[in-house]
Design a protein around this motif. Structure first.
Motif, PDB file in Angstrom:
ATOM      1  N   SER A 169      37.664  36.757  48.131  1.00 63.78           N
ATOM      2  CA  SER A 169      38.373  36.616  49.406  1.00 63.78           C
ATOM      3  C   SER A 169      39.443  35.556  49.238  1.00 63.78           C
ATOM      4  CB  SER A 169      37.421  36.168  50.509  1.00 63.78           C
ATOM      5  OG  SER A 169      36.343  37.074  50.630  1.00 63.78           O
ATOM      6  N   MET A 170      40.635  35.834  49.790  1.00 63.17           N
ATOM      7  CA  MET A 170      41.699  34.838  49.682  1.00 63.17           C
ATOM      8  C   MET A 170      42.335  34.634  51.046  1.00 63.17           C
ATOM      9  SD  MET A 170      44.979  34.770  47.124  1.00 63.17           S
ATOM     10  CE  MET A 170      43.912  34.784  45.712  1.00 63.17           C
ATOM     11  N   ILE A 171      42.374  33.379  51.495  1.00 57.01           N
ATOM     12  CA  ILE A 171      42.990  33.082  52.796  1.00 57.01           C
ATOM     13  C   ILE A 171      44.233  32.237  52.583  1.00 57.01           C
ATOM     14  CG2 ILE A 171      42.713  31.874  55.005  1.00 57.01           C
ATOM     15  CD1 ILE A 171      39.870  32.711  55.108  1.00 57.01           C
ATOM     16  N   GLY A 172      45.317  32.636  53.199  1.00 55.54           N
ATOM     17  CA  GLY A 172      46.548  31.864  53.172  1.00 55.54           C
ATOM     18  C   GLY A 172      46.555  30.899  54.342  1.00 55.54           C
ATOM     19  N   LEU A 240      50.176  34.013  48.468  1.00 53.33           N
ATOM     20  CA  LEU A 240      49.561  35.327  48.691  1.00 53.33           C
ATOM     21  C   LEU A 240      50.443  36.413  48.092  1.00 53.33           C
ATOM     22  CD1 LEU A 240      48.238  35.234  52.365  1.00 53.33           C
ATOM     23  CD2 LEU A 240      46.995  34.816  50.258  1.00 53.33           C
ATOM     24  N   ALA A 245      47.957  35.032  42.631  1.00 53.96           N
ATOM     25  CA  ALA A 245      46.931  35.637  43.484  1.00 53.96           C
ATOM     26  C   ALA A 245      46.331  36.868  42.808  1.00 53.96           C
ATOM     27  CB  ALA A 245      47.525  36.003  44.839  1.00 53.96           C
ATOM     28  N   ARG A 246      47.145  37.611  42.081  1.00 55.39           N
ATOM     29  CA  ARG A 246      46.648  38.837  41.454  1.00 55.39           C
ATOM     30  C   ARG A 246      45.699  38.553  40.301  1.00 55.39           C
ATOM     31  NH1 ARG A 246      51.928  40.468  42.533  1.00 55.39           N
ATOM     32  NH2 ARG A 246      52.622  40.072  40.409  1.00 55.39           N
ATOM     33  N   SER A 251      40.514  41.788  45.193  1.00 55.03           N
ATOM     34  CA  SER A 251      40.402  40.775  46.224  1.00 55.03           C
ATOM     35  C   SER A 251      40.868  41.335  47.557  1.00 55.03           C
ATOM     36  CB  SER A 251      41.230  39.549  45.858  1.00 55.03           C
ATOM     37  OG  SER A 251      42.596  39.876  45.882  1.00 55.03           O
ATOM     38  N   SER A 252      40.455  40.649  48.615  1.00 59.63           N
ATOM     39  CA  SER A 252      40.901  40.984  49.951  1.00 59.63           C
ATOM     40  C   SER A 252      41.579  39.734  50.477  1.00 59.63           C
ATOM     41  CB  SER A 252      39.692  41.364  50.804  1.00 59.63           C
ATOM     42  OG  SER A 252      40.110  41.828  52.059  1.00 59.63           O
ATOM     43  N   SER A 253      42.720  39.903  51.156  1.00 60.81           N
ATOM     44  CA  SER A 253      43.454  38.722  51.582  1.00 60.81           C
ATOM     45  C   SER A 253      43.545  38.637  53.095  1.00 60.81           C
ATOM     46  CB  SER A 253      44.855  38.731  50.971  1.00 60.81           C
ATOM     47  OG  SER A 253      45.522  39.910  51.352  1.00 60.81           O
ATOM     48  N   LEU A 271      48.483  42.497  55.350  1.00 61.78           N
ATOM     49  CA  LEU A 271      47.294  41.867  54.798  1.00 61.78           C
ATOM     50  C   LEU A 271      46.076  42.614  55.303  1.00 61.78           C
ATOM     51  CD1 LEU A 271      48.219  38.172  55.472  1.00 61.78           C
ATOM     52  CD2 LEU A 271      48.212  39.329  53.266  1.00 61.78           C
ATOM     53  N   SER A 333      55.532  33.696  55.595  1.00 61.05           N
ATOM     54  CA  SER A 333      54.684  33.197  54.506  1.00 61.05           C
ATOM     55  C   SER A 333      55.449  32.245  53.604  1.00 61.05           C
ATOM     56  CB  SER A 333      54.143  34.359  53.701  1.00 61.05           C
ATOM     57  OG  SER A 333      55.208  35.115  53.194  1.00 61.05           O
TER      58      SER A 333
END
Lengths: 339, 530
Positions: A169-172, A240, A245-246, A251-253, A271, A333
């Motif tokens: 999981s990735m949160i910006g 992101l 990030a890749r 992953s889910s962002s 997203l 972003s």
């Protein structure tokens, strides 16, 4: 004859002629009072700075060699008959509303603020005044925030679900403020938390000043992202979708911002998830804060100023729009990062 | 409605086609037949008649939220969607109602004949008892238009997956004038339908744009050239004594263009034609704007039919005597098409799209330069020896469009965008010089990069001269090159001209305001191209 107002609005910023100080000026001045360390409020090039003690470490990190005087919340400094004091704004750690008072004329410049206690920042305190300068980044009744605990549950559920599907999981989130707030909301029994270097810098500074944050692992060239499948990664918004990030594989962002309240903005980012959480006050927060100051004269700065000012006039305030260089919460972003 | 809300959320949160199809297929496998039928109806643009006006909805929503109506109206353009604006400003609700999608739709249909106070009570009660997403969807059911990035084609694919039926057969089954009240899921989707095979279209072959000059395509003798028309690409099928009209999006448009029924009188059965549907009067094409009125109508009133009749400008023959011709060479198909259409009377709503003869690429370029006079967008180049391929394949079909017309203009007003662009200034008004005055002549809101939009947004915020509601007047500083496809005289605009498809080609940061073009320049273009 009416005396000159205590505060004027100049092309360098909000100015108090009697004390000869500016608040969050955007052009170089001799003496600057700074509400908080975000880049649009704390700029380089001033002769002398004043901020709260808990805002100082970030300020010094960002601005380097500056002449800085720190104060505790509530301390009163008197300059040429003007009483100056700093009061918690609840926006980020160390953020302040600045009160300037002279002979019954009391101004509060609130900088950026939010009403909800986020558990990290010194909680917002309403300050009585005659003139209140407020932001209105989210000054429309469509912006209403859920309690932090509700969003925390959303984030943790999403994280656990991704983990079960073998995804990271990735949160910006902004490096200073939002990132630490999200970090403090995470249920770390789910898994490990990885951070981008820009966020870890802020984490380090805040931990040193005794802000309690869960353990994190900074992603450095030595860290193999693939070894942390199912982890939570906190990254600045600009990271992101980047090559960085890749490198985490499947992953889910998600993105954490007040703007995520709008379906259109959410969809534009393409997203997987938007979390509606902001370090700025929502509509009800702004209206309540203004009411609690008891002020009759309201000056609105960055945000939906024309609409918000009209609303305030409609309910009996003297409301005026003040143009500033403050940016509020950018919806993009690629906004410049505070650190 | 909870399963429908879950479906909507999944569709709304992903941009991946495969995930959308998967979510839809799952819904079609699990929902009840009535709800499935309604979902198909909604995603194919068949919403029930609006039971409540949007004016009433706005008023009630503002009342419930304790807001003045003007404040609601200010929020609407920023959100960009009425149903969403309402659901965002309403006070929190309980999440207690759990009725099916069909229940809500039937209730709304029944409500349309009820008096206003009953409507009001019903709507407010629903707002109070549905959770956030469902409340938004409930509003959408009233206001109509589900834009969730699900085309009819995508939905059909999911339905094919869920039912194990052929996609093209299903596409046909979903056509026509049915509503959930006139049919059932069983009748519409599952019962035998021998007609399906009759209507099935061939996949369209789509052209690529020529990159630069066309001489790299080899000897011109290998190529056939014709005009590129500005209409609707269409396929007309004449089989078994009946006809079907398909759009390039594989949407059945038979009912929108009733004049094509007459083709049955002139052409044999077992024929499939590819061509351009054009508005047509006095033996020449009408501007696209005229045709546009026809596209938006599902049924056509008699007056519109008289004012804007259509023809098919045919340029390919895909089937003759029931035989698929797609493998044969273009030149062969073209010869068969010419023979088929030869000696048809003028009353037949079909023409042969003429060939353009040229011995050299230079000669052809001279023809292309005249495209605007012919109401065409440029040229099409088709390899004489090529079969009819499916989809957008590079190599045998090329479009060689005219360069757009351009003019340098000064930005004088900016307005924030809607929906996805709600917090950026993206809609600009442009002006040209008339002596020392700037005369506004067009708006444009596309063509810049996100980074440029952000840069201009920051500039607009800091340089606003005056506000007129959502519109900001800015100093006349920035020059943009505006591209457009056509220009026409207009009495509705101060400048006296109206542009077709204006957009920003580039931000001329190398120019200052006084370098922009003049109203005389525009008028000169009007004389040449109008």
């Amino acid at each position: 004859m009416a005396s000159a107002p205590l505060i004027t609005f100049t092309d360098r910023g909000i100015y108090c002629p009697r004390a000869d100080v500016y608040v969050d000026p955007w052009k170089p001045v001799a003496r600057a009072l700074i509400t908080h360390g975000h880049a649009d409020h704390a700029r380089a090039g001033h002769g002398h700075y004043m901020c709260t003690a808990s805002a100082a470490p970030i300020m010094l990190h960002r601005l380097g060699e500056i002449t800085l005087q720190t104060v505790q919340y509530g301390d009163v400094i008197c300059i040429n008959g003007v009483d100056i004091s700093f009061h918690p704004a609840g926006h980020v750690v160390g953020s302040a509303q600045i009160r300037l008072a002279h002979k019954g004329e009391v101004w509060v410049i609130s900088g950026d603020y939010k009403i909800e206690n986020d558990g990290i920042s010194e909680p917002f305190e309403p300050i009585r005044c005659t003139h209140f300068i407020t932001e209105c980044t989210f000054g429309l009744p469509i912006f209403k925030w859920q309690p932090q605990a509700v969003i925390a549950a959303e984030i943790n559920t999403w994280w656990a679900r991704n983990q079960a599907a073998g995804k990271t999981s990735m949160i910006g989130a902004y490096s200073l403020g939002k990132a630490q707030r999200i970090l403090s909301m995470l249920d770390v029994s789910i898994g490990r938390v990885l951070t981008h270097g820009a966020i870890e810098v802020s984490n380090g500074i805040l931990r040193k000043q005794s802000v309690t944050l869960p353990d994190t692992i900074q992603v450095t060239p030595d860290v193999d992202p693939k070894a942390y499948a199912g982890a939570m990664v906190l990254a600045p918004p600009a990271a992101l979708g980047s090559k960085w990030a890749r490198s985490f594989g499947a992953s889910s962002s998600g993105f954490a911002s007040g703007w995520m309240r709008l379906r259109g903005v959410r969809r534009r980012r393409a997203l997987d998830q938007g979390f509606v959480i902001s370090d700025h006050a929502d509509w009800n927060g702004l209206c309540d804060a203004i009411k609690l100051t008891g002020a009759e004269n309201i000056y609105v700065t960055h945000g939906y100023t024309d609409i918000f000012a009209r609303h305030l006039r409609g309910i009996g305030y003297n409301a005026a729009i003040v143009e500033t260089d403050f940016q509020g919460e950018a919806a993009q972003s690629e906004e410049s990062e505070a650190i | 409605m909870k399963d429908f809300a879950a479906l909507f959320k999944t569709l709304d949160e992903t941009t991946k086609t495969s995930l959308k199809v998967q979510a839809l297929a799952h819904y079609f496998e699990t929902a009840n037949d009535e709800d499935k039928l309604w979902t198909i109806a909604l995603f194919s643009g068949r919403r029930p008649k609006r039971a409540i006006t949007t004016t009433l909805l706005r008023t009630w929503a503002a009342e419930c939220a304790g807001l003045e109506l003007w404040l609601f109206e200010e929020c609407y353009p920023i959100v960009g969607d009425l149903a969403e604006t309402i659901s965002l400003i309403l006070p929190d609700s309980s999440d207690t109602y759990d009725y099916t999608l069909t229940h809500w739709l039937n209730a709304l249909i029944a409500l349309s004949k009820e008096p206003e106070d009953l409507k009001r009570a019903f709507v407010i009660d629903a707002w109070d008892h549905l959770n956030g997403t469902e409340r938004f969807l409930f509003n959408k059911l009233i206001t109509g238009g589900f834009r969730v990035g699900v085309s009819q084609k995508l939905m059909t694919r999911a339905l094919a997956q869920a039912t194990g039926q052929d996609e093209a057969d299903l596409a046909h089954r979903l056509m026509g004038n049915w509503t959930p009240q006139t049919t059932s899921f069983e009748t519409l989707i599952e019962a035998d339908d021998p007609e399906a095979a009759l209507s099935r279209p061939y996949p369209f072959y789509l052209a690529h744009a020529v990159d630069g000059a066309p001489d790299q395509l080899g000897p011109i003798t290998d190529w056939h050239a014709e005009w590129k028309w500005d209409g609707i690409r269409g396929q007309i099928i004449l089989r078994g004594g009946t006809h079907f009209v398909w759009s390039r999006g594989e949407e059945l448009m038979t009912d929108r263009f009733p004049e094509f029924a007459a083709l049955l009188d002139f052409l044999p059965s077992g024929v499939v034609l590819d061509g351009e549907i054009l508005g047509w009067k006095d033996e020449k094409p009408l501007p696209f704007a005229a045709l546009q009125k026809r596209i938006t109508r599902k049924t056509v009133p008699a007056k519109l039919l008289r004012d804007t009749p259509v023809i098919l400008y045919a340029y390919d023959l895909l089937e003759l005597n029931g035989e698929d011709l797609r493998e044969s060479a273009f030149s062969t198909r073209r010869a068969q098409l010419e023979a088929l259409l030869q000696s048809l009377p003028e009353t037949a709503p079909i023409r042969l799209s003429p060939s353009i003869e040229a011995n050299t690429w230079e000669q052809l370029a001279t023809h292309r330069a005249q495209a605007r006079d012919k109401q065409a967008e440029g040229l099409m180049l088709k390899r004489c020896a090529s079969p009819y391929l499916a989809g957008r394949k590079k190599g045998d079909w090329w479009k060689w469009k005219l360069d757009p017309l351009t003019i340098d203009a000064v930005m004088i007003y900016a307005q924030s965008g809607h929906g996805r662009r709600a917090n950026l200034f993206t809609d600009y008004t442009f002006a040209v010089w008339n002596g020392n005055d700037l005369v506004p002549f067009t708006k444009a809101y596309s063509g810049l990069s996100d980074a440029e939009f952000r840069q201009i947004t920051a500039w607009v915020r800091q340089n606003t001269l005056q506000r007129f509601g959502p519109v900001r007047q800015v100093p006349a500083e920035h020059v943009f090159e505006i591209a457009f496809e056509g220009i026409q005289r207009s009495t509705r605009h101060k400048s006296g001209v109206a542009l077709r498809f204006p957009r920003m080609l580039r931000w001329r940061q190398d120019k200052v305001a006084k370098d922009a073009n003049t109203l005389d320049d525009l008028n000169e273009m009007l004389v040449i191209y109008g």
